[in-house]
Design an enzyme around this catalytic site. Structure first.
Site, mmCIF file in Angstrom:
data_model
loop_
_atom_site.group_PDB
_atom_site.id
_atom_site.type_symbol
_atom_site.label_atom_id
_atom_site.label_comp_id
_atom_site.label_asym_id
_atom_site.label_seq_id
_atom_site.Cartn_x
_atom_site.Cartn_y
_atom_site.Cartn_z
ATOM 1 N N GLU A 182 0.829 -1.215 0.000
ATOM 2 C CA GLU A 182 0.000 0.000 0.000
ATOM 3 C C GLU A 182 0.857 1.257 0.000
ATOM 4 O O GLU A 182 0.401 2.352 0.304
ATOM 5 C CB GLU A 182 -0.960 -0.028 1.196
ATOM 6 C CG GLU A 182 -1.888 -1.235 1.187
ATOM 7 C CD GLU A 182 -3.277 -0.992 0.567
ATOM 8 O OE1 GLU A 182 -3.816 0.107 0.709
ATOM 9 O OE2 GLU A 182 -3.809 -1.926 -0.073
ATOM 10 N N HIS A 258 -3.903 1.693 7.669
ATOM 11 C CA HIS A 258 -2.522 1.996 7.256
ATOM 12 C C HIS A 258 -1.784 2.536 8.479
ATOM 13 O O HIS A 258 -2.397 3.163 9.351
ATOM 14 C CB HIS A 258 -2.478 3.097 6.181
ATOM 15 C CG HIS A 258 -2.998 2.680 4.848
ATOM 16 N ND1 HIS A 258 -3.816 3.476 4.084
ATOM 17 C CD2 HIS A 258 -2.799 1.555 4.113
ATOM 18 C CE1 HIS A 258 -4.107 2.872 2.947
ATOM 19 N NE2 HIS A 258 -3.508 1.701 2.943
ATOM 20 N N CYS A 377 -2.787 11.370 3.911
ATOM 21 C CA CYS A 377 -3.127 10.422 2.833
ATOM 22 C C CYS A 377 -3.041 11.102 1.479
ATOM 23 O O CYS A 377 -2.773 10.461 0.467
ATOM 24 C CB CYS A 377 -4.563 9.917 2.964
ATOM 25 S SG CYS A 377 -4.915 9.054 4.474
HETATM 26 O O1 SUG Z 1 -7.691 2.849 0.627
HETATM 27 N N1 SUG Z 1 -10.483 4.947 0.878
HETATM 28 C C1 SUG Z 1 -9.063 4.793 0.853
HETATM 29 C C2 SUG Z 1 -8.438 5.792 1.807
HETATM 30 C C3 SUG Z 1 -6.948 5.796 1.705
HETATM 31 C C4 SUG Z 1 -6.291 6.617 2.769
HETATM 32 N N2 SUG Z 1 -4.882 6.602 2.613
HETATM 33 C C5 SUG Z 1 -3.985 6.570 3.604
HETATM 34 N N3 SUG Z 1 -4.272 6.265 4.824
HETATM 35 N N4 SUG Z 1 -2.751 6.763 3.288
HETATM 36 C C6 SUG Z 1 -8.638 3.369 1.235
HETATM 37 O O2 SUG Z 1 -9.242 2.822 2.155
HETATM 38 C C7 SUG Z 1 -12.762 4.612 0.049
HETATM 39 C C8 SUG Z 1 -13.473 4.698 -1.287
HETATM 40 C C9 SUG Z 1 -14.963 4.601 -1.148
HETATM 41 O O3 SUG Z 1 -15.426 3.961 -0.210
HETATM 42 O O4 SUG Z 1 -15.684 5.199 -2.006
HETATM 43 C C10 SUG Z 1 -11.263 4.399 -0.093
HETATM 44 O O5 SUG Z 1 -10.805 3.758 -1.004
#
Ligand code: SUG
Length: 453
Positions: A182, A258, A377
């Site tokens: 990730e 994460h 993020c």
């Molecule tokens: O991968 N949310 C992302 C958020 C990523 C956050 N990034 C970090 N923490 N670095 C994920 O969970 C949600 C999309 C939706 O539900 O429409 C989403 O993919």
């Protein structure tokens, strides 16, 4: 700002934020990400989301921090629907998908590439064996909507970091559970100043081969030890430059999907929650043994901030930025202000504590937060020397002119209301392609999208 206290002032951290794409929506796609699960089906406002992101970039650029921008991806990814057996015109493909597989349609419309902390892992030239900056796009194989990102991410990164004298690009790791990766969200570089030697802290949730089986029970662990080790190998790091640490399974089960939801590091500072790591003492000891400067841990105990509060406020999904005078600034999401325990911890323990953090800046990125994406993020950290910054291709460094043009571009092309039902609208797909085609010209990055190949 952002120079090195050790006197090597040439290197700066450039934060490349992801521009939010025109199909930003709430589809409840991310199991284990409580904000995404909670806001499933809510109407989104892509225009506001993109403008919030641009405002964050502009305000940090105005303060003197080096700020870049990365492009969103082509969505809906109609090519992915075709691979899954849908056929006919684009409008027919979208209609059939919305009727037969609405979850797939939601997935191929996700604007999730905005969270560029998951775009790649980056190692600065100071640390790599060939003295180039190394990039590995994350395979994001944990979820279908994010697995669609790495191919285009690779094209965007190679287009901006094009000069092979300075930049090296690796393929994403094999997209299989053993190498689940990730990206930078699970990677922290600790150092004296940005130009000094770094220790790379890789945090994983599970071990694919062997291990003792202590893993989260409720939610998936998205990063494997094997993936982190492979990235470190690709980038030419040696054993004395790396620390691999298992994330606390309890934290993952509370929604910490994460490491950057529970810890953030910058320079010699590691700001983290008591339950960030499975074996906190061992992790700190190993970092101390490898780091060329004293580690400055800022530990937030469970009694001060619960895991639930850490996840809902995203206190640790903050950007920790270096200032010229050696102090640091913490950029937190607005939600921290709304949570008394978190706000108290920020005022009492963090700002008043014996550490370099001298200032807290609050940013409103609510549109992204509702999908579990805070300030940290939204950005990919790339430490670059002056020569490397000069070697960048495209027009991707934020300034007043670019901010103004991107704001106008958003206002011209983005909707201010989008529900899951709107995703099948063929006009949305057309609007998006028109917008992205124009964007590649505005940013002068060449033809990075599949529809331009
Ligand atoms: O991968 N949310 C992302 C958020 C990523 C956050 N990034 C970090 N923490 N670095 C994920 O969970 C949600 C999309 C939706 O539900 O429409 C989403 O993919």
């Amino acid at each position: 700002m952002s120079s090195s206290p050790s006197g090597i002032t040439d290197h700066r951290e450039v934060n490349f934020d992801g521009l939010v794409g025109p199909t930003h929506n709430y589809a409840g796609l991310a199991h284990g990400n409580v904000a995404s699960m909670r806001h499933d089906g809510l109407a989104s406002n892509p225009r506001e989301a993109a403008l919030q992101g641009l405002d964050k970039m502009k305000s940090l650029a105005d303060l003197g921090y080096a700020q870049g921008v990365l492009l969103p991806q082509q969505r809906p990814d109609i090519g992915a629907l075709r691979e899954l057996g849908f056929s006919g015109s684009n409008a027919e493909v979208l209609k059939a998908a919305s009727e037969q597989a609405p979850q797939l349609l939601r997935a191929v419309c996700s604007a999730s590439s905005m969270w560029t902390a998951n775009a790649a892992t980056v190692t600065p030239s100071r640390d790599t064996s060939d003295a180039r900056v190394h990039f590995t796009p994350a395979n994001l194989q944990s979820s279908f909507h994010r697995y669609l990102e790495p191919a285009t991410t690779g094209r965007i990164l190679t287009s901006i970091f094009r000069d092979e004298t300075y930049f090296a690009h690796h393929p994403a790791l094999p997209a299989t559970p053993a190498f689940s990766d990730e990206g930078a969200a699970n990677h922290t570089r600790l150092c004296d100043g940005h130009g000094g030697p770094g220790v790379h802290l890789y945090v994983y949730g599970r071990q694919a081969f062997g291990g003792d089986g202590v893993e989260p029970q409720r939610y998936p662990a998205r990063q494997t030890l094997e993936a982190s080790q492979a990235v470190a190998r690709q980038h030419g790091l040696s054993a004395d430059q790396v620390v691999f640490a298992q994330q606390h399974p309890e934290a993952i089960d509370a929604g910490v999907f994460h490491n950057d939801v529970i810890a953030v590091g910058n320079g010699p500072v590691l700001f983290y929650h008591e339950l960030a790591f499975r074996d906190e003492e061992a992790v700190l000891d190993e970092i101390r043994a490898k780091l060329s400067t004293p580690l400055i841990p800022i530990r937030v105990p469970l009694e001060a901030v619960s895991l639930e509060d850490a996840v809902s406020s995203y206190l640790f999904n903050s950007q920790l930025l270096s200032n010229d005078d050696g102090s640091m600034t913490l950029v937190v999401p607005g939600e921290c202000q709304e949570n008394e325990a978190v706000w108290n911890a920020l005022q009492n323990a963090i700002l008043a504590g014996p550490n370099p953090i001298g200032e807290v800046l609050v940013k409103d990125v609510k549109q992204s937060m509702r999908n579990g994406g805070g300030p940290a993020c939204l950005r990919l950290r790339v430490v670059l020397s002056e020569a490397e910054r000069t070697a960048l291709s495209g027009r991707v460094i934020m300034n007043d002119g670019l901010h103004g043009e991107l704001g106008e571009w958003v206002k011209r092309h983005y909707r201010d209301h989008l529900t899951p039902a709107d995703l099948a609208d063929p006009k949305l797909a057309e609007e998006t392609l028109t917008a992205l085609d124009e964007l590649t010209r505005l940013l002068k990055v060449g033809n990075v999208y599949a529809f331009q190949q």
